[in-house]
Design a protein around this motif. Sequence first.
Motif, PDB file in Angstrom:
ATOM      1  N   ASP A  33      60.395  45.071  27.481  1.00  0.00           N
ATOM      2  CA  ASP A  33      59.725  44.617  26.267  1.00  0.00           C
ATOM      3  C   ASP A  33      58.340  45.265  26.215  1.00  0.00           C
ATOM      4  O   ASP A  33      57.414  44.838  26.899  1.00  0.00           O
ATOM      5  N   MET A  34      58.233  46.323  25.417  1.00  0.00           N
ATOM      6  CA  MET A  34      56.995  47.097  25.380  1.00  0.00           C
ATOM      7  C   MET A  34      55.831  46.275  24.803  1.00  0.00           C
ATOM      8  O   MET A  34      54.679  46.502  25.163  1.00  0.00           O
ATOM      9  N   TYR A  35      56.123  45.311  23.930  1.00  0.00           N
ATOM     10  CA  TYR A  35      55.054  44.446  23.415  1.00  0.00           C
ATOM     11  C   TYR A  35      54.480  43.578  24.535  1.00  0.00           C
ATOM     12  O   TYR A  35      53.268  43.364  24.596  1.00  0.00           O
ATOM     13  N   ALA A  36      55.343  43.099  25.422  1.00  0.00           N
ATOM     14  CA  ALA A  36      54.874  42.300  26.555  1.00  0.00           C
ATOM     15  C   ALA A  36      54.033  43.158  27.501  1.00  0.00           C
ATOM     16  O   ALA A  36      53.012  42.704  28.014  1.00  0.00           O
ATOM     17  N   VAL A  37      54.462  44.397  27.718  1.00  0.00           N
ATOM     18  CA  VAL A  37      53.691  45.312  28.565  1.00  0.00           C
ATOM     19  C   VAL A  37      52.310  45.544  27.953  1.00  0.00           C
ATOM     20  O   VAL A  37      51.289  45.483  28.640  1.00  0.00           O
ATOM     21  N   GLY A  38      52.281  45.808  26.650  1.00  0.00           N
ATOM     22  CA  GLY A  38      51.004  45.999  25.954  1.00  0.00           C
ATOM     23  C   GLY A  38      50.121  44.767  26.032  1.00  0.00           C
ATOM     24  O   GLY A  38      48.904  44.873  26.202  1.00  0.00           O
ATOM     25  N   ALA A  39      50.735  43.594  25.928  1.00  0.00           N
ATOM     26  CA  ALA A  39      49.965  42.354  26.009  1.00  0.00           C
ATOM     27  C   ALA A  39      49.370  42.170  27.406  1.00  0.00           C
ATOM     28  O   ALA A  39      48.220  41.737  27.548  1.00  0.00           O
ATOM     29  N   HIS A  40      50.136  42.508  28.433  1.00  0.00           N
ATOM     30  CA  HIS A  40      49.618  42.403  29.802  1.00  0.00           C
ATOM     31  C   HIS A  40      48.459  43.370  30.025  1.00  0.00           C
ATOM     32  O   HIS A  40      47.452  43.005  30.633  1.00  0.00           O
ATOM     33  N   ILE A  41      48.608  44.594  29.536  1.00  0.00           N
ATOM     34  CA  ILE A  41      47.527  45.571  29.688  1.00  0.00           C
ATOM     35  C   ILE A  41      46.298  45.125  28.916  1.00  0.00           C
ATOM     36  O   ILE A  41      45.165  45.220  29.406  1.00  0.00           O
ATOM     37  N   ALA A  42      46.503  44.607  27.706  1.00  0.00           N
ATOM     38  CA  ALA A  42      45.375  44.130  26.898  1.00  0.00           C
ATOM     39  C   ALA A  42      44.689  42.944  27.561  1.00  0.00           C
ATOM     40  O   ALA A  42      43.467  42.794  27.466  1.00  0.00           O
ATOM     41  N   SER A  43      45.470  42.104  28.277  1.00  0.00           N
ATOM     42  CA  SER A  43      44.865  40.922  28.902  1.00  0.00           C
ATOM     43  C   SER A  43      43.958  41.304  30.079  1.00  0.00           C
ATOM     44  O   SER A  43      43.004  40.589  30.361  1.00  0.00           O
ATOM     45  N   ILE A  44      44.252  42.410  30.754  1.00  0.00           N
ATOM     46  CA  ILE A  44      43.376  42.809  31.861  1.00  0.00           C
ATOM     47  C   ILE A  44      42.323  43.815  31.416  1.00  0.00           C
ATOM     48  O   ILE A  44      41.361  44.058  32.122  1.00  0.00           O
ATOM     49  N   GLY A  45      42.526  44.426  30.252  1.00  0.00           N
ATOM     50  CA  GLY A  45      41.571  45.404  29.748  1.00  0.00           C
ATOM     51  C   GLY A  45      42.005  46.819  30.091  1.00  0.00           C
ATOM     52  O   GLY A  45      42.668  47.058  31.097  1.00  0.00           O
ATOM     53  N   ILE A  46      41.614  47.734  29.246  1.00  0.00           N
ATOM     54  CA  ILE A  46      42.044  49.123  29.416  1.00  0.00           C
ATOM     55  C   ILE A  46      41.323  49.801  30.586  1.00  0.00           C
ATOM     56  O   ILE A  46      41.925  50.589  31.311  1.00  0.00           O
ATOM     57  N   ALA A  47      40.046  49.483  30.776  1.00  0.00           N
ATOM     58  CA  ALA A  47      39.294  50.126  31.864  1.00  0.00           C
ATOM     59  C   ALA A  47      39.858  49.772  33.243  1.00  0.00           C
ATOM     60  O   ALA A  47      40.093  50.671  34.061  1.00  0.00           O
ATOM     61  N   PRO A  48      40.108  48.495  33.532  1.00  0.00           N
ATOM     62  CA  PRO A  48      40.712  48.185  34.830  1.00  0.00           C
ATOM     63  C   PRO A  48      42.109  48.787  34.979  1.00  0.00           C
ATOM     64  O   PRO A  48      42.476  49.225  36.075  1.00  0.00           O
ATOM     65  N   ALA A  49      42.885  48.814  33.897  1.00  0.00           N
ATOM     66  CA  ALA A  49      44.232  49.404  33.969  1.00  0.00           C
ATOM     67  C   ALA A  49      44.150  50.885  34.302  1.00  0.00           C
ATOM     68  O   ALA A  49      44.889  51.386  35.154  1.00  0.00           O
ATOM     69  N   LEU A  50      43.242  51.604  33.648  1.00  0.00           N
ATOM     70  CA  LEU A  50      43.065  53.029  33.947  1.00  0.00           C
ATOM     71  C   LEU A  50      42.534  53.232  35.363  1.00  0.00           C
ATOM     72  O   LEU A  50      42.922  54.179  36.044  1.00  0.00           O
ATOM     73  N   GLY A  51      41.668  52.337  35.809  1.00  0.00           N
ATOM     74  CA  GLY A  51      41.168  52.399  37.178  1.00  0.00           C
ATOM     75  C   GLY A  51      42.283  52.222  38.192  1.00  0.00           C
ATOM     76  O   GLY A  51      42.347  52.937  39.195  1.00  0.00           O
ATOM     77  N   LEU A  52      43.181  51.288  37.931  1.00  0.00           N
ATOM     78  CA  LEU A  52      44.309  51.072  38.836  1.00  0.00           C
ATOM     79  C   LEU A  52      45.236  52.278  38.862  1.00  0.00           C
ATOM     80  O   LEU A  52      45.724  52.670  39.931  1.00  0.00           O
ATOM     81  N   ILE A  53      45.479  52.881  37.716  1.00  0.00           N
ATOM     82  CA  ILE A  53      46.307  54.079  37.662  1.00  0.00           C
ATOM     83  C   ILE A  53      45.650  55.209  38.457  1.00  0.00           C
ATOM     84  O   ILE A  53      46.316  55.924  39.211  1.00  0.00           O
ATOM     85  N   ALA A  54      44.336  55.352  38.317  1.00  0.00           N
ATOM     86  CA  ALA A  54      43.615  56.388  39.059  1.00  0.00           C
ATOM     87  C   ALA A  54      43.714  56.145  40.565  1.00  0.00           C
ATOM     88  O   ALA A  54      43.914  57.087  41.341  1.00  0.00           O
TER      89      ALA A  54
END
Length: 99
Positions: A33-54
Amino acid sequence: MASRKSRLSSVVRTVFKVAVTLGILAVLLLRVDMYAVGAHIASIGIAPALGLIAIILVLSVVVAFRWHIILAYLETTLALVDAWRLVMIGLFFNHAPCM
């Protein structure tokens, strides 16, 4: 004639690989469910998500470098890029859900 046959064989293999990859991606995208994935990413914020990917990417390069060193010590050659590719494949299949 042999080189023409080998080129055709190479093209067929490449087309097969692309088809399998697209098929796997389609199955994954249909099951997630891509909407759920987007909601999870939005809940933690884009900067922390990009930091985790890095962090994951940096650690995967470190693991690949470790394998490169181990294999060099064992007098087996494997390019660092190939070692990183294999590490990324391993990470994917260790995190992909069982279907």
